[in-house]
Design a protein around this motif. Structure first.
Motif, mmCIF file in Angstrom:
data_model
loop_
_atom_site.group_PDB
_atom_site.id
_atom_site.type_symbol
_atom_site.label_atom_id
_atom_site.label_comp_id
_atom_site.label_asym_id
_atom_site.label_seq_id
_atom_site.Cartn_x
_atom_site.Cartn_y
_atom_site.Cartn_z
ATOM 1 N N GLY A 100 0.845 -1.183 0.000
ATOM 2 C CA GLY A 100 0.000 0.000 0.000
ATOM 3 C C GLY A 100 0.884 1.236 0.000
ATOM 4 O O GLY A 100 2.122 1.118 -0.040
ATOM 5 N N PHE A 102 -3.224 2.456 -1.159
ATOM 6 C CA PHE A 102 -4.076 2.146 -2.308
ATOM 7 C C PHE A 102 -4.532 3.406 -3.036
ATOM 8 O O PHE A 102 -4.431 3.502 -4.255
ATOM 9 C CB PHE A 102 -5.285 1.340 -1.830
ATOM 10 N N SER A 123 1.380 -1.718 -4.665
ATOM 11 C CA SER A 123 0.056 -1.104 -4.521
ATOM 12 C C SER A 123 -0.948 -1.706 -5.495
ATOM 13 O O SER A 123 -0.634 -1.955 -6.660
ATOM 14 C CB SER A 123 0.141 0.409 -4.754
#
Length: 238
Positions: A100, A102, A123
């Protein structure tokens, strides 16, 4: 579509862990930097189970004898809070890889910092076109799928192939400034107006509740103005 993205992320996690293992002998620390709210498709609630399966079931057969630790932080999908959490994971927790963020505005500063820390970023987001074209700026960022520009280019190619000239674009206005829809819709409108010389009709739905929204009136207007309608809506319930 979401299932494929989860599978790709699962595979990328295994790959990253096996690569990181060559640099760190017996322990790997994952910095999980995702939103807590389960309204996001890649929130902590949805991603952690996939990580745990990868660590427990698959990783031992690839790189045995490795202890994987998880440090979890809430990114809040925020361009302010996500980088602060990333600094914490880097300076205090000493993680080896970021899983991440996101959301685009959250992942951008983290992916800019990461080359200076020599920490890779994985991600499932980073959908804005900048992440595709500015690779020198986001050197250690790995995305598990394409950007919004790929979606837009596919739609415009389809419109050209079928000679769609009268196009309507409808999006939900609620939380539009903070949503992934904003980047997708703006990218689509730019391609249609500037690159394809089209003049799309744009409708904004103010309420996502079908019983209280003005969607019927907007769809009626769109039918009078166009022969092709594109609707942008992000939800984990569809």
């Amino acid at each position: 579509m979401a299932g494929k993205a989860y599978l790709m992320m699962y595979c990328c996690i295994i790959f990253l862990l096996s690569v990181v293992q060559t640099c760190y002998s017996t322990e790997i620390k994952l910095g999980i930097l995702l939103p807590e709210a389960d309204t996001y498709p890649f929130s902590i609630k949805w991603v952690l189970p996939a990580l745990e399966i990868a660590i427990e079931k698959v990783l031992p057969s690839i790189v045995p004898g490795i202890n994987v630790l998880q440090e979890v932080k809430n990114s809040n999908c925020s361009m302010d809070l996500a980088p602060k959490a990333a600094v914490d994971l880097y300076a205090v927790e000493h993680v080896h890889v970021f899983i991440g963020p996101f959301c685009d505005y959250a992942v951008a500063p983290v992916a800019r910092f990461s080359p200076h820390w020599n920490i890779p970023v994985l991600s499932a987001g980073a959908l804005a076109a900048d992440f595709k074209y500015e690779k020198s700026e986001f050197k250690l960022l790995t995305r598990v799928h394409g950007t919004n520009s790929n979606t837009v280019e596919a739609f415009v190619a389809m419109a050209n192939s079928f000679n769609w000239t009268n196009i309507a674009v409808i999006h939900f206005e609620k939380n539009f400034r903070e949503s992934a829809c904003r980047i997708l819709v703006q990218n689509l409108l730019y391609h249609l107006r500037v690159k394809s010389q089209r003049r799309p009709w744009v409708g904004k739905v103010k309420d996502t509740n079908p019983y209280h929204s003005d969607i019927e009136e907007i769809l009626h207007s769109a039918s009078l103005q166009s022969r092709m309608c594109g609707v942008s809506y992000v939800s984990t319930k569809i």
